[in-house]
Design an enzyme around this catalytic site. Structure first.
Site, PDB file in Angstrom:
ATOM      1  NE  ARG A 135      96.374  50.070 -19.236  1.00 37.37           N
ATOM      2  CZ  ARG A 135      96.987  50.526 -20.349  1.00 37.37           C
ATOM      3  NH1 ARG A 135      97.268  51.809 -20.492  1.00 37.37           N
ATOM      4  NH2 ARG A 135      97.317  49.695 -21.305  1.00 37.37           N
ATOM      5  CD  GLU A 197     105.005  51.832 -29.664  1.00 40.97           C
ATOM      6  OE1 GLU A 197     104.155  52.286 -28.868  1.00 40.97           O
ATOM      7  OE2 GLU A 197     106.139  51.489 -29.301  1.00 40.97           O
ATOM      8  CG  ASP A 321     108.230  48.475 -27.759  1.00 39.71           C
ATOM      9  OD1 ASP A 321     108.297  49.663 -27.441  1.00 39.71           O
ATOM     10  OD2 ASP A 321     107.158  47.836 -27.768  1.00 39.71           O
ATOM     11  CG  ASN A 418     102.589  45.430 -21.636  1.00 40.87           C
ATOM     12  OD1 ASN A 418     101.926  46.441 -21.495  1.00 40.87           O
ATOM     13  ND2 ASN A 418     103.316  45.211 -22.727  1.00 40.87           N
ATOM     14  CB  ALA A 558      98.965  45.138 -26.567  1.00 42.41           C
TER      15      ALA A 558
HETATM   16 CA    CA Z   1     106.495  50.957 -26.857  1.00 40.10          CA
END
Ligand code: CA
Ligand code: CA
Length: 587
Positions: A135, A197, A321, A418, A558
């Protein structure tokens, strides 16, 4: 006399190099703190440490933007494409921009000519959960500092791209990586880690920006010891949360996740780092009854010591999540003649929160998406009121013990919003929130922690809600919780937002467009197709009396990897990898 003229010649040469725009960056702490006001450079992620992504520039405005043209495009080249989520930085005529697979480019801002490239040459075993993205860099002194997918911080000479120092932050074989732009505060480079994760333990750390020496380390899972380094000595600095595992059953805090994968923002007023934390591990919430601190939270951390000053947990005992990593942006507003020192964040879970940034107290919260199923609302402290029928079922309660009951949950785990940063306009006093309307079917499965392996205990399918759109750019009023306008987009939004004093809001779309909107009304005023989907964050700056806008293009991230039925719907979108720069024609 000769000596003097010689030194004058050197000085003149250095001045000439600086004018030609190819001098090395020399960025100070003051430059970073004042970044929002100094329009001739962009030396922080978020156009200022608070991350408001607001520029006082107004040459490009609602009247003139229709004439805006691209002036150059620079390709990241090679076979290494995939998602490009970077925000470029600009200093003294040089752009520093990261690309997929942990690459950095320095580019002449006038011509688009490459000055140097650095390639981190990653090992085979890296484990990025959500594409090989990066990023952005941090700039400090004559250094360009960034994090790699094998969990290192690398500091490059801004003039040559050669490595000045390199530091391993965590073991990539355990599932750690770095994707966020580091942050510079008072000579320290602050970084988080990705890997929630894989059952890693999240942490925030500070390093001496000039040397790479570690200064403090703060784990973000309750029970783990923090450390501070004084005169090269490692000293215990208190257990995060005070005690091991109070809000976790058994030893689950030892692999508790809470990854700090999006870095954070800094509020100079309260001298606080605002760093978000991801999901508790594993996703199967029935294995870990309790609030599971400090997962899915915003933390205010003292940048001098690494101590947690306060925390605000958006999703206690998360089962969907709903990472709590999204940026918390400091802003002031007036109410009843008083100035409120606030901060706002739009969470994966579909709620937007306004907090008192001095102590983390909840001021108000409201949905910024059309549908939320997992909670009935928020209580007076901002804690969700759960709908227990919307939590994915416990596998051990099922007939075969292998799969719990499936529930439809909204938002999907990729979130009402997100990572893609929103923007706050000081002119309109609105937040511009890139959001998505999508649902998921989610269920739980038994799982056990194994070092370096996925640790979810869940299965899922993401589904669109509407036929004609998923993405929605929303103008939200933080004082009322009201949506002022919306712009609907067919594909899910995955790029950052910029707003300017020209009454404009800029955002890219997966379809490839850089779009410009009237900040007050949402009217579309500009669009240009960059050839691949935009999942990066636009910037603006001034050079030689002209205003420039740059944005990185390159579809990925993603959504194509995790998006289920949504990914199928947008699989025609093409990859790429470039940075585009725009300006108005010379009058
Ligand atoms: Ca996550
Ligand atoms: Ca600046």
């Amino acid at each position: 006399m000769k000596k003097f003229s010689g030194s004058f010649a050197v000085t003149a040469l250095m001045a000439a190099m600086s004018v030609s725009g190819l001098s090395q960056a020399s960025v100070t702490d003051a430059d970073i703190m004042q970044d929002q006001k100094t329009v001739d450079d962009v030396v922080s992620y978020g156009l200022g440490p608070r991350g408001q992504r607001y520029s006082p520039l107004d040459m490009i405005n609602t009247d003139t933007v229709k004439d805006m043209r691209p002036v150059w495009s620079f390709s990241f080249g090679g076979e290494k494409q995939r998602g490009q989520e970077s925000q470029p930085m600009v200093k003294d005529g040089v752009m520093y921009v990261t690309a997929s697979y942990s690459r950095v480019f320095a580019v002449d801002t006038k011509t688009g000519d490459e000055l140097w490239e650095y390639n981190a040459r990653l090992p085979d075993g890296i484990m990025p959960c959500c594409d090989v993205i990066n990023r952005g860099v941090a700039l400090y002194d004559d250094l360009v500092i960034f994090g790699t997918l094998d969990a290192k911080l690398v500091a490059l000479n801004a003039k040559t791209g050669k490595v000045k120092w390199k530091k391993t932050i965590a073991d990539y074989k355990e599932g750690y990586s770095i994707t966020a732009a580091p942050m510079i505060v008072n000579g320290k480079v602050i970084t988080g880690v990705s890997g929630g994760e894989f059952g890693i333990v999240g942490k925030a750390e500070a390093y001496d920006a000039k040397t790479g020496k570690i200064l403090w380390s703060r784990p973000t899972v309750e029970g783990h010891m923090g450390y501070i380094w004084k005169d090269g000595k490692k000293i215990e600095n208190g257990i995060s949360g005070g005690k091991a595992g109070q809000t976790w059953p058994g030893d689950l805090w030892k692999s508790g996740g809470a990854a700090t994968w999006l870095g954070g923002t800094y509020d100079p007023d309260t001298n606080s780092l605002f760093i978000g934390t991801g999901n508790p591990a594993p996703w199967n919430s029935h294995m870990r009854p309790g609030d599971n601190l400090f997962s899915s939270s915003r933390l205010a951390i003292d940048p001098d010591t690494g101590k947690i000053k306060w925390h605000f947990q958006t999703t206690p005992h998360d089962g969907w999540d709903y990472d709590g990593v999204n940026e918390l942006i400091a802003f002031d507003y007036k109410e009843g003649g008083k100035t409120i020192k606030a901060a706002a964040t739009a969470d994966r879970n579909g709620f937007m929160y306004v907090l008192n940034r001095t102590n983390g107290d909840f001021i108000r919260g409201f949905p910024f998406v059309d549908e939320i199923t997992w909670a009935k609302g928020l209580d007076q402290n901002g804690r969700p009121v759960y709908d227990d029928t919307k939590r994915p079922g416990n596998p051990s309660a099922g007939e075969d013990g292998k799969k719990g009951s499936v529930v439809r949950a909204v938002p999907a785990f990729l979130g009402g919003k997100n990572w893609m940063p929103m923007a706050y306009s000081q002119q309109t006093e609105l937040f511009y929130v890139p959001s998505n309307e999508w649902a998921m079917d989610i269920w739980n499965e038994p799982t056990a922690y194994k070092k370096g392996a996925a640790y979810l205990g869940a299965g899922f399918t993401i589904k669109p809600i509407n036929d004609d759109y998923i993405g929605v750019l929303r103008a939200m009023d933080p004082k009322t919780g009201k949506e002022v306008w919306r712009y609907k987009n067919y594909s899910p939004l995955w790029g950052g937002v910029l707003t300017t004093a020209g009454n404009l809001v800029f955002m890219g779309t997966p379809e490839g467009y850089l779009k410009g909107f009237d900040a007050k009304t949402g009217e579309l005023k500009y669009q240009f197709n960059t050839g691949s989907g935009i999942v990066g964050s636009p910037i603006t700056w001034e050079q030689d009396g002209e205003q420039f806008i740059s944005v990185v293009s390159g579809w990925g991230g993603a959504v194509p990897l995790w998006g289920g039925e949504v990914a199928k719907r947008i699989k025609h979108l093409n990859q790429g990898g470039s940075v585009w720069t725009f300006k108005l024609p010379k009058s």
